[in-house]
Design a protein around this motif. Structure first.
Motif, PDB file in Angstrom:
ATOM      1  N   GLY A 296      36.765  24.448  44.984  1.00 28.32           N
ATOM      2  CA  GLY A 296      36.232  23.355  44.462  1.00 28.32           C
ATOM      3  C   GLY A 296      37.557  22.449  44.186  1.00 28.32           C
ATOM      4  O   GLY A 296      38.540  22.859  43.675  1.00 28.32           O
ATOM      5  N   SER A 322      37.636  32.422  39.685  1.00 29.43           N
ATOM      6  CA  SER A 322      37.100  31.698  41.163  1.00 29.43           C
ATOM      7  C   SER A 322      37.165  32.413  42.083  1.00 29.43           C
ATOM      8  O   SER A 322      36.605  32.403  43.037  1.00 29.43           O
ATOM      9  CB  SER A 322      38.004  30.458  41.034  1.00 29.43           C
ATOM     10  OG  SER A 322      37.652  29.456  39.879  1.00 29.43           O
ATOM     11  N   SER A 346      39.187  27.723  52.952  1.00 31.16           N
ATOM     12  CA  SER A 346      40.477  27.911  51.961  1.00 31.16           C
ATOM     13  C   SER A 346      41.612  28.046  52.810  1.00 31.16           C
ATOM     14  O   SER A 346      41.569  28.144  53.991  1.00 31.16           O
ATOM     15  CB  SER A 346      39.953  29.470  51.474  1.00 31.16           C
ATOM     16  OG  SER A 346      40.876  29.836  50.596  1.00 31.16           O
ATOM     17  N   GLU A 414      46.718  19.897  43.656  1.00 22.69           N
ATOM     18  CA  GLU A 414      46.557  21.110  44.093  1.00 22.69           C
ATOM     19  C   GLU A 414      48.014  21.670  44.235  1.00 22.69           C
ATOM     20  O   GLU A 414      48.510  22.766  43.987  1.00 22.69           O
ATOM     21  CB  GLU A 414      45.752  21.334  45.229  1.00 22.69           C
ATOM     22  CG  GLU A 414      44.342  21.645  44.834  1.00 22.69           C
ATOM     23  CD  GLU A 414      43.295  21.249  46.031  1.00 22.69           C
ATOM     24  OE1 GLU A 414      42.327  21.652  45.975  1.00 22.69           O
ATOM     25  OE2 GLU A 414      43.994  21.290  47.111  1.00 22.69           O
ATOM     26  N   PHE A 421      47.368  29.413  45.708  1.00 21.73           N
ATOM     27  CA  PHE A 421      48.089  30.531  46.566  1.00 21.73           C
ATOM     28  C   PHE A 421      49.008  29.791  47.606  1.00 21.73           C
ATOM     29  O   PHE A 421      50.146  30.589  47.498  1.00 21.73           O
ATOM     30  CB  PHE A 421      46.899  30.906  47.472  1.00 21.73           C
ATOM     31  CG  PHE A 421      47.313  31.672  48.835  1.00 21.73           C
ATOM     32  CD1 PHE A 421      47.081  33.167  48.575  1.00 21.73           C
ATOM     33  CD2 PHE A 421      47.721  31.454  50.082  1.00 21.73           C
ATOM     34  CE1 PHE A 421      47.465  34.130  49.516  1.00 21.73           C
ATOM     35  CE2 PHE A 421      48.341  32.342  50.979  1.00 21.73           C
ATOM     36  CZ  PHE A 421      47.939  33.602  50.526  1.00 21.73           C
TER      37      PHE A 421
HETATM   38  C1  LIG Z   1      37.483  22.472  55.135  1.00 17.43           C
HETATM   39  C2  LIG Z   1      37.730  22.192  53.372  1.00 17.43           C
HETATM   40  C3  LIG Z   1      36.490  21.141  53.009  1.00 17.43           C
HETATM   41  C4  LIG Z   1      36.527  21.252  51.570  1.00 17.43           C
HETATM   42  N1  LIG Z   1      35.773  20.197  51.190  1.00 17.43           N
HETATM   43  C5  LIG Z   1      35.344  20.589  49.594  1.00 17.43           C
HETATM   44  C6  LIG Z   1      34.508  19.517  48.958  1.00 17.43           C
HETATM   45  O1  LIG Z   1      33.306  19.236  49.749  1.00 17.43           O
HETATM   46  N2  LIG Z   1      34.397  19.603  47.643  1.00 17.43           N
HETATM   47  C7  LIG Z   1      35.233  20.268  46.941  1.00 17.43           C
HETATM   48  O2  LIG Z   1      35.038  20.218  45.775  1.00 17.43           O
HETATM   49  N3  LIG Z   1      36.484  20.806  47.686  1.00 17.43           N
HETATM   50  C8  LIG Z   1      36.413  20.831  48.831  1.00 17.43           C
HETATM   51  N4  LIG Z   1      37.614  21.629  49.365  1.00 17.43           N
HETATM   52  C9  LIG Z   1      38.796  21.952  48.630  1.00 17.43           C
HETATM   53  C10 LIG Z   1      38.614  23.141  47.795  1.00 17.43           C
HETATM   54  O3  LIG Z   1      37.523  23.200  46.776  1.00 17.43           O
HETATM   55  C11 LIG Z   1      39.945  23.670  47.373  1.00 17.43           C
HETATM   56  O4  LIG Z   1      40.446  22.686  46.412  1.00 17.43           O
HETATM   57  C12 LIG Z   1      41.176  23.952  48.206  1.00 17.43           C
HETATM   58  O5  LIG Z   1      40.655  24.429  49.525  1.00 17.43           O
HETATM   59  C13 LIG Z   1      41.994  24.629  47.509  1.00 17.43           C
HETATM   60  O6  LIG Z   1      41.424  26.172  47.322  1.00 17.43           O
HETATM   61  P1  LIG Z   1      42.224  27.428  48.271  1.00 17.43           P
HETATM   62  O7  LIG Z   1      41.294  28.500  48.230  1.00 17.43           O
HETATM   63  O8  LIG Z   1      42.501  27.008  49.584  1.00 17.43           O
HETATM   64  O9  LIG Z   1      43.495  28.008  47.465  1.00 17.43           O
HETATM   65  P2  LIG Z   1      43.662  28.721  46.325  1.00 17.43           P
HETATM   66  O10 LIG Z   1      44.949  28.467  45.909  1.00 17.43           O
HETATM   67  O11 LIG Z   1      43.252  30.066  46.345  1.00 17.43           O
HETATM   68  O12 LIG Z   1      42.736  28.222  44.882  1.00 17.43           O
HETATM   69  C14 LIG Z   1      42.957  27.005  44.191  1.00 17.43           C
HETATM   70  C15 LIG Z   1      41.730  26.857  43.552  1.00 17.43           C
HETATM   71  O13 LIG Z   1      41.377  27.452  42.600  1.00 17.43           O
HETATM   72  C16 LIG Z   1      40.431  26.788  41.477  1.00 17.43           C
HETATM   73  N5  LIG Z   1      41.716  27.158  40.401  1.00 17.43           N
HETATM   74  C17 LIG Z   1      42.807  26.805  40.264  1.00 17.43           C
HETATM   75  N6  LIG Z   1      43.065  27.061  38.653  1.00 17.43           N
HETATM   76  C18 LIG Z   1      42.218  27.683  38.519  1.00 17.43           C
HETATM   77  C19 LIG Z   1      41.920  28.445  37.001  1.00 17.43           C
HETATM   78  N7  LIG Z   1      42.858  28.292  36.108  1.00 17.43           N
HETATM   79  N8  LIG Z   1      40.700  28.904  36.843  1.00 17.43           N
HETATM   80  C20 LIG Z   1      39.655  28.992  37.725  1.00 17.43           C
HETATM   81  N9  LIG Z   1      39.853  28.478  38.975  1.00 17.43           N
HETATM   82  C21 LIG Z   1      40.946  27.739  39.159  1.00 17.43           C
HETATM   83  C22 LIG Z   1      40.468  25.441  41.939  1.00 17.43           C
HETATM   84  O14 LIG Z   1      39.327  25.326  42.592  1.00 17.43           O
HETATM   85  C23 LIG Z   1      41.701  25.326  42.841  1.00 17.43           C
HETATM   86  O15 LIG Z   1      41.563  24.047  43.882  1.00 17.43           O
HETATM   87  C24 LIG Z   1      37.592  21.634  50.618  1.00 17.43           C
HETATM   88  C25 LIG Z   1      38.454  22.451  51.395  1.00 17.43           C
HETATM   89  C26 LIG Z   1      38.478  22.825  52.505  1.00 17.43           C
HETATM   90  C27 LIG Z   1      39.591  23.651  53.317  1.00 17.43           C
END
Ligand SMILES: Cc1cc2nc3c(=O)[nH]c(=O)nc-3n(C[C@H](O)[C@H](O)[C@H](O)COP(=O)(O)OP(=O)(O)OC[C@H]3O[C@@H](n4cnc5c(N)ncnc54)[C@H](O)[C@@H]3O)c2cc1C
Length: 447
Positions: A296, A322, A346, A414, A421
């Motif tokens: 998200g 999450s 991701s 982000e 990550f």
């Molecule tokens: C192909 C693709 C399409 C996407 N489409 C959408 C979409 O339609 N809608 C949408 O909303 N996003 C979308 N995203 C974005 C996605 O939601 C993430 O923001 C992004 O990918 C980062 O997550 P990660 O797993 O890569 O990284 P990581 O570093 O593992 O996770 C980061 C994510 O963890 C969550 N987070 C961060 N801090 C906290 C906290 N303190 N407590 C709880 N959770 C936390 C947040 O969601 C943050 O984005 C998309 C991503 C990709 C790769």
């Protein structure tokens, strides 16, 4: 762990972490200082509206002037801002910096301009989904223009991709052929009326334009994916997509998909709704619904919005919660095949490795699992995934800087978060730690 290690070893040398790019110096500084971060973000936000280099420099120094203890590079910028020649140089440097940053995430100004990059990706074994930048429209004319751009993009992509070389891993799974042309759209760009206090009105207004896009996607044989935005539009978007796709005229196509956000505490219930639909109203469709699982992108927004209203946060507040929910949803989605197609989106090696490993435990060879990354953040990963013979799709935003500003700011948020990550990877956290399972549930996580 083994799958994760293999994936990490396949990351192309020299591009192991996208956050190590040269223009990240400003982002690195910003992530260490909240005031500086706010100043830089406010600047990025006004760049498209600035009319001259002098104007740019005045805004930059105006915002930076509010930082109480400026680090040395900021002090230099402030000094430059005191003379006209200095401001011109500073404005040029700042404009180039923001443009460079934006170009990392945005493939081109139009689908046509992006075709060369998309074709190169395809040749390297990487599929794409084009995202036409634009969201939260405020007038009907703007929504009409967005819908027209989407129709044009569908046609451009469908025509161009026909001539691409064959890439069997990207073009077929157990449920049948996968369209080469793939477009992601945002419902908030298709209507200015999407409001939580009158969801039906927004849905009705968006429905006509979305129906038009579904027809066009079906006719040209493209896939249409509907992105998910902030929680205040989640229910309206979900209902709209499921209702339209269940209509008789879309029974035979197009291939279509929606997004599930694992940071939402109630996302397991949303998945229940989707699964009920696949065995009910959506069961007769020729193409299984594709569910893209993400964490998200509106986390800061949801936290602030809830705090302003005195609500409890709808999103998990501990990152590991999450991550753990993401893994639970991954397993449920993979178990639900072939009623739906699964795309795990991701940049987190652990989240991706978990999906690949679970698919293997269930006897899969990866053909019925898609992994997705974002352009500019997942560039090294896309190659590592493709090198394993797995299907990967890169989300490629297309458009100009004004339309892309909200998108750019989300990516920068982000990138400057200490809980991402990619930031941990850039800091040199050991691989074993990066691949470790998310910690035990917190009390807040169980709420
Ligand atoms: C192909 C693709 C399409 C996407 N489409 C959408 C979409 O339609 N809608 C949408 O909303 N996003 C979308 N995203 C974005 C996605 O939601 C993430 O923001 C992004 O990918 C980062 O997550 P990660 O797993 O890569 O990284 P990581 O570093 O593992 O996770 C980061 C994510 O963890 C969550 N987070 C961060 N801090 C906290 C906290 N303190 N407590 C709880 N959770 C936390 C947040 O969601 C943050 O984005 C998309 C991503 C990709 C790769």
């Amino acid at each position: 762990m083994e799958v994760g290690r293999r994936l990490a070893a396949a990351l192309p040398a020299g591009m192991r972490n996208p956050l190590k790019a040269a223009d990240d110096k400003a982002m690195e500084l910003a992530s260490q200082d909240a005031e500086l971060k706010a100043a830089l973000f406010r600047f990025v936000d006004v760049v498209p509206a600035c009319r001259s280099l002098d104007d740019l420099a005045r805004h930059l120094t105006g915002f930076l002037g509010e930082v109480e203890t400026p680090p040395p590079p900021v002090a230099v910028a402030m000094k430059m801002g005191s003379s006209r020649a200095g401001r011109t140089a500073l404005g040029a440097a700042a404009a180039a910096g923001v443009k460079h940053m934006a170009h990392r995430f945005i493939v081109g100004e139009s689908p046509k301009a992006a075709l060369g990059t998309l074709r190169e990706l395809w040749k390297d074994g990487v599929a794409s989904s084009v995202d036409l930048l634009g969201e939260a429209t405020v007038t009907q004319a703007e929504a009409e223009r967005y819908a027209a751009r989407c129709e044009e993009a569908l046609e451009t992509l469908a025509a161009a991709t026909r001539g691409w070389p064959e890439r069997p891993a990207l073009e077929r799974d157990a449920s049948g052929p996968l369209p080469r042309a793939n477009l992601s759209v945002k419902v908030s760009a298709l209507t200015p009326l999407l409001r939580p206090d009158a969801p039906e009105r927004g849905k009705r207004d968006a429905a006509d334009r979305l129906r038009g896009l579904l027809c066009r996607a079906r006719d040209v044989g493209a896939h249409l994916h509907i992105d998910m935005e902030s929680l205040d539009s989640r229910d309206a978007v979900l209902e709209l997509v499921l209702e339209l796709l269940a209509e008789e005229e879309f029974r035979a196509g197009p291939s279509a998909g929606m997004v599930l956000q694992a940071y939402l505490r109630d996302s397991p219930q949303t998945l229940d709704t989707v699964l009920d639909w696949t065995s009910g109203a959506g069961a007769a469709r020729a193409h299984p619904l594709t569910v893209r699982l993400v964490k998200g992108a509106y986390w800061d927004h949801e936290i602030v919005e809830a705090a302003q209203h005195g609500w409890s946060a709808p999103v998990f507040e501990v990152k590991a919660d999450s991550d753990r929910n993401f893994e639970q949803l991954t397993r449920r989605l993979l178990d639900a095949r072939p009623a739906l197609r699964v795309a795990i989106a991701s940049h987190n090696l652990r989240s991706l490795a978990h999906a690949i490993a679970y698919d293997q435990l269930r006897g899969g060879d990866g053909a019925d699992l898609e992994l997705q990354v974002l352009r500019g953040l997942g560039d090294p990963l896309q190659h590592a995934i493709a090198a394993q013979g797995l299907r990967v799709r890169t989300y490629c935003p297309v458009g100009d800087l004004v339309a892309g500003m909200a998108y750019l700011v989300r990516r920068l948020l982000e990138n400057t978060s200490n809980e991402s990550f990619l930031a941990d990877q850039a800091k040199g956290v050991p691989l074993e730690e990066l691949l470790a399972p998310p910690g035990a549930p917190t009390i807040a996580g169980e709420r």
